[in-house]
Design a protein around this motif. Structure first.
Motif, PDB file in Angstrom:
ATOM      1  N   UNK A  67       0.841  -1.195   0.000  1.00  0.00           N
ATOM      2  CA  UNK A  67       0.000   0.000   0.000  1.00  0.00           C
ATOM      3  C   UNK A  67       0.874   1.243   0.000  1.00  0.00           C
ATOM      4  N   UNK A  68       0.591   2.151  -0.885  1.00  0.00           N
ATOM      5  CA  UNK A  68       1.364   3.376  -1.022  1.00  0.00           C
ATOM      6  C   UNK A  68       1.087   4.308   0.151  1.00  0.00           C
ATOM      7  N   UNK A  69       2.167   4.508   0.917  1.00  0.00           N
ATOM      8  CA  UNK A  69       2.033   5.434   2.045  1.00  0.00           C
ATOM      9  C   UNK A  69       2.198   6.863   1.557  1.00  0.00           C
ATOM     10  N   UNK A  70       1.498   7.714   2.116  1.00  0.00           N
ATOM     11  CA  UNK A  70       1.606   9.133   1.773  1.00  0.00           C
ATOM     12  C   UNK A  70       2.977   9.656   2.225  1.00  0.00           C
ATOM     13  N   UNK A  71       3.716  10.277   1.296  1.00  0.00           N
ATOM     14  CA  UNK A  71       5.039  10.811   1.608  1.00  0.00           C
ATOM     15  C   UNK A  71       4.935  11.915   2.663  1.00  0.00           C
ATOM     16  N   UNK A  72       5.770  11.781   3.664  1.00  0.00           N
ATOM     17  CA  UNK A  72       5.751  12.784   4.715  1.00  0.00           C
ATOM     18  C   UNK A  72       6.441  14.051   4.244  1.00  0.00           C
ATOM     19  N   UNK A  73       5.861  15.153   4.506  1.00  0.00           N
ATOM     20  CA  UNK A  73       6.434  16.441   4.144  1.00  0.00           C
ATOM     21  C   UNK A  73       7.432  16.864   5.220  1.00  0.00           C
ATOM     22  N   UNK A  74       8.704  17.086   4.781  1.00  0.00           N
ATOM     23  CA  UNK A  74       9.776  17.453   5.708  1.00  0.00           C
ATOM     24  C   UNK A  74       9.987  18.959   5.645  1.00  0.00           C
ATOM     25  N   UNK A  75       9.946  19.577   6.764  1.00  0.00           N
ATOM     26  CA  UNK A  75      10.147  21.023   6.837  1.00  0.00           C
ATOM     27  C   UNK A  75      11.639  21.342   6.868  1.00  0.00           C
ATOM     28  N   UNK A  76      12.002  22.556   6.401  1.00  0.00           N
ATOM     29  CA  UNK A  76      13.392  23.000   6.465  1.00  0.00           C
ATOM     30  C   UNK A  76      13.877  23.041   7.911  1.00  0.00           C
ATOM     31  N   UNK A  77      12.949  23.315   8.822  1.00  0.00           N
ATOM     32  CA  UNK A  77      13.337  23.400  10.226  1.00  0.00           C
ATOM     33  C   UNK A  77      13.758  22.054  10.791  1.00  0.00           C
ATOM     34  N   UNK A  78      13.340  20.951  10.147  1.00  0.00           N
ATOM     35  CA  UNK A  78      13.688  19.631  10.637  1.00  0.00           C
ATOM     36  C   UNK A  78      15.057  19.156  10.160  1.00  0.00           C
ATOM     37  N   UNK A  79      15.653  19.867   9.178  1.00  0.00           N
ATOM     38  CA  UNK A  79      16.960  19.470   8.670  1.00  0.00           C
ATOM     39  C   UNK A  79      18.043  19.835   9.677  1.00  0.00           C
ATOM     40  N   UNK A  80      19.029  18.978   9.858  1.00  0.00           N
ATOM     41  CA  UNK A  80      20.124  19.308  10.791  1.00  0.00           C
ATOM     42  C   UNK A  80      21.009  20.418  10.225  1.00  0.00           C
ATOM     43  N   UNK A  81      21.773  21.027  11.107  1.00  0.00           N
ATOM     44  CA  UNK A  81      22.653  22.127  10.689  1.00  0.00           C
ATOM     45  C   UNK A  81      23.671  21.683   9.649  1.00  0.00           C
ATOM     46  N   UNK A  82      24.174  20.464   9.800  1.00  0.00           N
ATOM     47  CA  UNK A  82      25.190  19.987   8.862  1.00  0.00           C
ATOM     48  C   UNK A  82      24.657  19.917   7.439  1.00  0.00           C
ATOM     49  N   UNK A  83      23.423  19.469   7.280  1.00  0.00           N
ATOM     50  CA  UNK A  83      22.836  19.365   5.946  1.00  0.00           C
ATOM     51  C   UNK A  83      22.538  20.746   5.364  1.00  0.00           C
ATOM     52  N   UNK A  84      22.054  21.657   6.192  1.00  0.00           N
ATOM     53  CA  UNK A  84      21.793  23.011   5.717  1.00  0.00           C
ATOM     54  C   UNK A  84      23.081  23.720   5.315  1.00  0.00           C
ATOM     55  N   UNK A  85      24.144  23.499   6.066  1.00  0.00           N
ATOM     56  CA  UNK A  85      25.422  24.103   5.707  1.00  0.00           C
ATOM     57  C   UNK A  85      25.926  23.573   4.376  1.00  0.00           C
ATOM     58  N   UNK A  86      25.682  22.293   4.112  1.00  0.00           N
ATOM     59  CA  UNK A  86      26.113  21.733   2.827  1.00  0.00           C
ATOM     60  C   UNK A  86      25.313  22.337   1.676  1.00  0.00           C
TER      61      UNK A  86
END
Length: 405
Positions: A67-86
């Protein structure tokens, strides 16, 4: 009459058809019934006596549908600092500054020191505030030639992280320059071409013992003793451009007596009345590994200097332009005196009509192919638009104020 209920019970036990199964999937089916139908669909088909599987059974099975699960929407606020810096690392300078206005967290990440390692401020009319912020962000490679800096008050104390710095022909006060260089200990490449310096500035440069390339072309405002102390401390120096400074004979003697023997590229041009043959003898004896030597506009040098310079076994590039006391006949022996020489610049000593004749005497040497010296300079002399004008010591800065096309 008694068989009627029995027939009803048998009909109720009949298995639903495929169409009925599809309808049941759309309804709220009890758990036991859904498991029953799932087992029916997952039942494998067994093919016996298969030609390719004589020793066993070949099983064909169908994957169960997920069954196709609905993709969860990820907010920018949930991204770690390391990923945002990249992600921020990929933005150009203008977009990076705009991103700092989004929120407090992004503002904090935008000015993280990892993003400001290498910056080019060429084209900025007033670079003072930007320079102050970059020094605070621990910039390591900073290019800002021909920019207006003016007076700058550094609020924080402690050493700076500068490794490469180009302030050539900039408008910057001596006090500001002293406050910056007095906090530098890790400089490897420095260009202060055309600036007015002072004894404290030269004394501060002596603390940067890792200097490899130094460009002080056209500088003034410091005495010979502090210049000697600087050259004695810079034992790793490889390229030194100290041409066309406002020097007297004491300055020249301080250079030839204290320059590091590790120097391979040296520009001492422009000393018409202060550089003589004795100075050349001291220099040749002290720096036997010279590859490039620029003595342009040394009016006191004569043809006998060629015999002295021939003691440099590795010399590849020699500049004697406008040394008018070296006559043309003496230049014909250059090919035999300098077996390793590849390039000879003698602008003003030979006309275009005589240049082919001289070329026949030394076919392995390029004559008058480089009118400008690149010794110690962060950006090589090249035509505009050639792509080299954006480099600083053979490498471009990651962030640039001016957009290059």
């Amino acid at each position: 009459m008694e068989q009627m209920p029995q027939n009803r019970s048998n009909s109720s036990k009949r298995k639903p058809t495929a169409a009925q199964n599809e309808d049941l999937e759309d309804e709220f089916i009890p758990t036991e019934m859904s498991q029953c139908f799932a087992k029916e669909r997952k039942r494998p088909h067994i093919m016996e006596n298969d030609k390719e599987n004589d020793c066993g059974q070949f099983v064909l099975s169908k994957r169960s549908r997920r069954k196709k699960d609905c993709a969860q929407k990820i907010s920018w606020d949930q991204l770690p600092d390391e990923l945002l810096l990249r992600i921020l690392w990929c933005l150009p300078l203008q977009d990076l500054l705009r991103t700092a206005r989004v929120c407090q967290r992004w503002n904090r990440l935008v000015f993280d020191e990892s993003l400001w390692n290498s910056v080019d401020l060429v084209g900025m009319s007033s670079a003072g505030p930007a320079l102050q912020q970059l020094l605070k962000n621990k910039v390591r490679r900073l290019r800002c030639p021909r920019t207006f800096v003016g007076d700058l008050q550094l609020s924080e104390h402690g050493t700076l992280q500068l490794v490469q710095l180009d302030l050539s022909s900039s408008t910057i006060s001596t006090v500001t320059l002293e406050s910056i260089l007095s906090r530098c200990r890790q400089l490897e490449c420095l260009s202060l071409e055309g600036l007015k310096l002072s004894d404290p500035i030269i004394s501060s440069l002596a603390d940067n013992t890792s200097l490899v390339q130094l460009n002080l072309c056209g500088c003034s405002g410091f005495n010979a003793p502090v210049l000697g102390d600087l050259l004695k401390s810079c034992t790793r120096l490889e390229q030194l451009n100290i041409s066309w400074c406002i020097f007297d004979s004491d300055h020249v003697k301080s250079i030839v007596n204290h320059v590091s023997p590790s120097v391979t590229h040296l520009n001492l041009s422009g000393y018409r009345e202060t550089l003589n043959l004795d100075d050349v003898k001291v220099l040749v004896k002290r720096c036997p590994n010279l590859l490039t030597l620029d003595l342009n506009d040394s009016s006191l040098l004569m043809a006998d200097c060629l015999q002295v310079l021939a003691q440099l076994p590795r010399l590849q590039h020699l500049c004697l332009s406008r040394c008018y006391h070296i006559h043309l006949a003496a230049l014909t022996d250059v090919g035999t005196l300098f077996p390793s020489l590849c390039q000879l610049d003698i602008f003003g000593l030979v006309t275009e009509s005589h240049q082919p004749l001289l070329k026949n005497e030394m076919p392995h040497i390029n004559i008058n192919s480089q009118p400008f010296s690149n010794v110690g300079r962060p950006t090589p002399a090249c035509p505009v638009g050639g792509g080299m004008e954006r480099l600083m010591w053979d490498k471009a800065c990651r962030l640039s104020f001016k957009t290059w096309h």
